[in-house]
Design a protein around this motif. Sequence first.
Motif, short mmCIF file in Angstrom:
data_model
loop_
_atom_site.label_atom_id
_atom_site.label_comp_id
_atom_site.label_asym_id
_atom_site.label_seq_id
_atom_site.Cartn_x
_atom_site.Cartn_y
_atom_site.Cartn_z
N UNK A 454 0.81 -1.22 0.00
CA UNK A 454 0.00 0.00 0.00
C UNK A 454 0.85 1.28 0.00
N UNK A 455 1.92 1.38 0.80
CA UNK A 455 2.74 2.60 0.71
C UNK A 455 3.30 2.83 -0.69
N UNK A 456 3.68 1.73 -1.38
CA UNK A 456 4.20 1.87 -2.74
C UNK A 456 3.13 2.37 -3.69
N UNK A 457 1.91 1.86 -3.51
CA UNK A 457 0.81 2.32 -4.37
C UNK A 457 0.55 3.81 -4.19
N UNK A 458 0.58 4.25 -2.93
CA UNK A 458 0.35 5.67 -2.65
C UNK A 458 1.50 6.51 -3.19
N UNK A 459 2.73 6.05 -3.01
CA UNK A 459 3.88 6.79 -3.53
C UNK A 459 3.80 6.94 -5.04
N UNK A 525 -0.35 5.60 9.87
CA UNK A 525 -0.35 7.05 9.82
C UNK A 525 0.05 7.56 8.44
N UNK A 526 1.07 6.93 7.83
CA UNK A 526 1.54 7.46 6.54
C UNK A 526 0.52 7.21 5.45
N UNK A 527 -0.20 6.09 5.51
CA UNK A 527 -1.22 5.82 4.49
C UNK A 527 -2.39 6.78 4.63
N UNK A 528 -2.81 7.05 5.86
CA UNK A 528 -3.89 8.03 6.07
C UNK A 528 -3.42 9.42 5.68
N UNK A 529 -2.19 9.75 6.03
CA UNK A 529 -1.65 11.08 5.69
C UNK A 529 -1.66 11.30 4.19
#
Length: 578
Positions: A454-459, A525-529
């Motif tokens: 998920x962090x990669x998708x958001x990035x 937190x980073x995904x919500x941010x």
Amino acid sequence: MTAAPPLTGGSDISPGRSAAARLDSVLGDPWDDGNPFGFAAVLRADERAERNAAAERTLDAYGLNAEFVPAGQGGRFRGLEEFVDVMRTVWRRDPCLGLGYGFSSFIAGVNVWATGNTDQQASTARLLLRGGRAASVYHELAHGNDFSKAEFSARASDGAWLLNGRKEVITNIERADALVLFARTDDAPGSRSHSQFLVPKEAVTGGRLDHLPRFTSSGMRGVHLGGVELTDCRVPQGCLLGSEGHGIETALRSFQLTRVALPAQCVGIVDTGLRAALAAGLDRRLYGRRVVDIPHVRSVLARVFADLLTADAFCRVVSRQLSVSPDETPVTASAVKYLVSRLLIDAMDEVRGVLGARAFLREGPFGIFQKLARDLAPAGFGHASRAACQVTILPHLPRLARRAWFRDGPAPDTLFHTSPDVAPVDFAALMPGGTRSDHLSGTLVALAEELPGLPGRLARRFAAELAALREECLTLPPTDLTIDASPHAYALAGRYAAVLAAAACLGRWRQARDDGAPFTGEEAWVCTALDRLAARLPGGGLLTDDERAEAEHALFEQLLRRQEEKRLFDLTARPVPG
């Protein structure tokens, strides 16, 4: 994503009793009605629209002014991140004291540290270290943030400078011992027509110096905002700060610190506002249950918590950038002021709904909220407006699109380290403009390529936004790079600020994860941010409903834990009194 484990005696910064923790101990429990730095005393002073004199004496005894003076001049200032953590201990309790007691001296002093000669720096350091004050005298109501149009004049006359004109809405103008004056020294248009002057009040001779009546305000009531009118006043030739005609350049250099420091300190306001809202939600019952047991309320509190962490991450990364890569801060500092002030104001508006009618009470256990909300409002325009920050960013966009985006590599890891150690700010290294590199966005591009899940998708979503910005910025006409730019161009500057904030959050989270830090190394937190930042961009949020609900649940549980353990809601999670 899983809920964070309990915090066990630490935060994501290195252990040890920090300067901020020491000051917190001195200032005590803000919820204690008998504390001169407590909310009850703060509210009484606010009702009188006066300074809290007892609290100021506490700060005098502590020697807070030393925080505004570089270590090389005998003070305690080394880096902006540590400075902000110390000052937040004041701003969390009373922003009027944060601004009115001394931050106004810091704003003035930065100009001296950036361009003053040896004698000017030494005299300013002595003044502040003995408890004196300096005022930054820029503003003229007729011209607002467009200080290039300032009419207040300084003219060379018989080995001195002759001062004439009027300055308004100046913090601490009456009780300041020295003024940093911005004045026109040439009638010709252009960027070389203004200069700055360091003027000890005792050095003013002849003519007339008249203080204007106090300006009253709805927020920051306890800050004395005044004005001054000088008529044929003479000051020594040595009062010139830096070179004649370089006043705007000096201002642009100093703004890189102050445009980060002001919203970074305001994170403390939202910390207290969120704490009050959570306490009210735990205390109040509605429809047969606690308010915080209502799913929507839990979601609101979790989202505001994420916004606070976003603001803190962005401010911390750019604060470090001033020491690590100051050639990039002419842009990133303005991006912080533009975006973080908006994030924080919106956050206070959201948590106001949790408090309900209590958000408007001017007394009692939650009376502090309405004061803090009023005090926060000037964050969007005080010192420099959000629009002025967009104008600062605009001319850099085509250059960065051509030379930096998807070309520059990632920023050094030092930018995201969770330890407080960083090289001191080199004031002489600050540039007035001309940024040609952007390694913060380079970090975003690198993480978009390497992060899984998920962090990669958001990035990758934000890297795609940067690619779209590059295409649009390459074709911006010259008319869209000035104050007369189109609304579309202003929006591009806002979108770029969101991309930089996403990069800061990802970089800080990745470093915390690698360090094994509790909570801040978790994905919630980073995904919500990033989801919240994406909601400010074309296309909206990124998480599915289930992903969002899971992340917000983890955030809310962490919020409760910090409330119970009496810890800050920012990235440090530092224990605090009360």
